[in-house]
Design a protein around this motif. Sequence first.
Motif, PDB file in Angstrom:
ATOM      1  N   ILE A 329       0.848  -1.200   0.000  1.00  0.00           N
ATOM      2  CA  ILE A 329       0.000   0.000   0.000  1.00  0.00           C
ATOM      3  C   ILE A 329       0.879   1.244   0.000  1.00  0.00           C
ATOM      4  O   ILE A 329       1.881   1.311   0.704  1.00  0.00           O
ATOM      5  N   SER A 330       0.453   2.229  -0.780  1.00  0.00           N
ATOM      6  CA  SER A 330       1.281   3.429  -0.914  1.00  0.00           C
ATOM      7  C   SER A 330       1.040   4.413   0.223  1.00  0.00           C
ATOM      8  O   SER A 330       0.139   4.258   1.033  1.00  0.00           O
ATOM      9  N   THR A 331       1.862   5.443   0.251  1.00  0.00           N
ATOM     10  CA  THR A 331       1.657   6.551   1.179  1.00  0.00           C
ATOM     11  C   THR A 331       1.062   7.692   0.350  1.00  0.00           C
ATOM     12  O   THR A 331       1.648   8.758   0.212  1.00  0.00           O
ATOM     13  N   TYR A 332      -0.118   7.396  -0.201  1.00  0.00           N
ATOM     14  CA  TYR A 332      -0.692   8.242  -1.246  1.00  0.00           C
ATOM     15  C   TYR A 332      -0.963   9.668  -0.786  1.00  0.00           C
ATOM     16  O   TYR A 332      -0.894  10.601  -1.580  1.00  0.00           O
ATOM     17  N   ALA A 333      -1.256   9.835   0.498  1.00  0.00           N
ATOM     18  CA  ALA A 333      -1.631  11.165   0.989  1.00  0.00           C
ATOM     19  C   ALA A 333      -0.430  12.088   1.126  1.00  0.00           C
ATOM     20  O   ALA A 333      -0.596  13.260   1.406  1.00  0.00           O
ATOM     21  N   HIS A 334       0.765  11.582   0.975  1.00  0.00           N
ATOM     22  CA  HIS A 334       1.960  12.411   1.148  1.00  0.00           C
ATOM     23  C   HIS A 334       2.856  12.466  -0.086  1.00  0.00           C
ATOM     24  O   HIS A 334       3.489  13.469  -0.345  1.00  0.00           O
ATOM     25  N   MET A 335       2.939  11.341  -0.814  1.00  0.00           N
ATOM     26  CA  MET A 335       4.021  11.219  -1.793  1.00  0.00           C
ATOM     27  C   MET A 335       3.857  12.121  -3.017  1.00  0.00           C
ATOM     28  O   MET A 335       4.831  12.407  -3.700  1.00  0.00           O
ATOM     29  N   PHE A 336       2.608  12.614  -3.252  1.00  0.00           N
ATOM     30  CA  PHE A 336       2.437  13.551  -4.362  1.00  0.00           C
ATOM     31  C   PHE A 336       3.365  14.749  -4.176  1.00  0.00           C
ATOM     32  O   PHE A 336       3.754  15.418  -5.132  1.00  0.00           O
TER      33      PHE A 336
END
Lengths: 431, 308
Positions: A329-336
Amino acid sequence: MTENSSTKTTTSRRGAIRTLAGAAAGAATMPLWARYTHAQSAEPIRIGFQVHRTGIGAAYGRWYDRTTQAAVELINEGGGINGRPVEIVAEDDGTDPKRGAEVVEKFANQHGCDIGFGTLFSHVVIGSAPRAGELKLPYFVVSEGHHVASGMLNRYTLQPGITDVKSQVQAMAPYVTRNLGKKVTMVFPDFAFGHDHRDFFTEAVKREGGEVLAHIAIPPAETSFTKYFPKIPRETEVLYHVMVGPAVLTFVKELGEFFGPQRPEMFGFIDSLEAVAMDSPGLEYLDGTYFWEGMPRHVQADQSDHDKFYREAVGVDNRGASVSDPTDISTYAHMFGCWETLHVVKEAMETAGYAGPGDRAALVEAVEAMTDMPHSRSHPQGAKVFNGKTHQVFGHQYISRVEDGRLVKVHTTSIEDTFYPDEVDYTKRAL
Amino acid sequence: MDFGPYILLASLEGAVTAAVLALTAVGLSLVFGVMRVVNIAHGEFFMLGAVIAWWVAQSMGGHPAVGFAAALVIAPLAVAAIAVAADMTILKRLDYDPERTIVATIGLLYIIQQVTLMTYGPDARPVEAPFDTRLAIPWIERGEGGWQLYWPWGLGTTSYKLAVIGAAVAVLIGVWLLMSRTRIGLVMRATQMDRDMALAFAIPVEKVYALVFGLGAGLAALGAVLIVPIQQAHYLMGADPLLLSFIVVIIGGLGSLPGTVLAAVFIGLSDGIISVFFSPTLAKILATLLVGMVLVFRPQGLFGSRTA
């Protein structure tokens, strides 16, 4: 006088011969020379990427790395920066502040990097940024901490790709107090990042007429959590939780075990579950709870083309997992933040006509001059406004509700909701 | 939370810590008692247990109980085998010299930790518990209508946590039976009392050493397999158990098994209770202070004897 001038002529004649000899020697190595002079435009731009590959930030580090690689690939496909390819020089800092400062030093002195980039954990940023300032190395952090905008750091440290905790919590506090409850208990990690949450959310709740009943600080390296929870007052209406580190899953699970069927309303920062699957056993109780998300992990009904493009470029599926491994699972809320920061760097370098380390000051000024960043491929999370004085970007925040194991976006704050008065003017500091 | 339920919850949490700590510390104490080796790599054997448990559970698939049961058997055995190999290839070559084995086990610590990092990676990974039901615990209180039974808010534990405590007690009884009732235990105790005399009586001391080192590491690994469904497997998880094990072993008396178990229960419970009422940092401060006091006033530990 005449003699003097004749000696001068002799010397200069000798000098001329020497120069000729030198030129001849130079001509022998012509191919190298030629490559070098040409290199003013073709030598890669070297970006020192300070990555939390090991230590408590490793999950974030893995995804910051993938996002960075994807962004660089895209930038290079589009012709690089000023026609020069971008090269990433990655160094692991072990999520350790002392090591972080050493890594920054290596970027500047050993690898000959143009800039430093990518640091997330706030204690590492605070440990590394002073060294970047001393070395006059533009240092683009992707950290969320309020330390940039608070004036604690220096002119060379910038955060143009991710918003800070102070703006996030003040934008969301009204939603929490109006919809979930006014008596809040906060659980947060006991270091700079957690303290930002404690200070600014408490302030924001007070402004809304609410009250924070208790602050429960937990060391970020803790592995068992139940022992902290009895300090949650019984009259708590909303539990506000944010946790980081390798044990976040344990944290959320034990929280559920503690409350059993009688949980209060819960509002969490998705940090508590970054890189963790929402359908992990023991997390069923989260249905109906709320999360802040920097960028919605699960694909929403109103997904933008930019999110679609970005998701595909990084290799993330509709539920925020790696396309090659659905359990990753990604760290989608930060990595952008990495993606957007690199696009900001590209734009600023092009505006400044950046040619090499001599133009670092001009690069900092070019970033400081930026203001509006429209929602685009370069900014897939949403539109943003950059404040050159405080070196901090401001943007939309998202609140999601868990419904059947899915994070469904229920509220989007405006950018204006996240503004607060400037606390520093870095542009007045020496470059 | 009211005081009564609060202290009960703290004790339950402390008991889980104590159970796992007892297993780990008994392993450390056994190795020191019999071999006189201070094993700095003990925490890494603990970590290896957890990591191997994840790996076994992961590759088994099916119901979580199947993977967990397999891990419960395979992980301690695998770790014990690694420890035996380390004993035969490293410690034996150093003639079990007390100073040199400390340095060697420090080296072992880094090798195990870094190899785990290189292969398993830096992530924390969960192992699913075979069963995990939340149990609410009732409490009695004198209300208006006399004594009443009620379920206080937040007071509860899980069936798995209780099982961990039970399993640790069972294993500790097993270790005690092994040491006191079996021939192999007799041989170990003989080696512990007087290595030279044991050799003279044709006890294969080196084999006993290898066995003890394997047993000690296996116990640590078993503790880790039990805790991994509650916490998660992570390559840095060995540091805390190592520190706590040393605290426990010093307080209990190096080489004394009953002392180690009692000290583990004491440290585990006090850690749980002090953490809950004050702060986890204070719990660690008090534990290390106690170690200092024990070393000054009773260097052999509370239950050790001077000659041991």
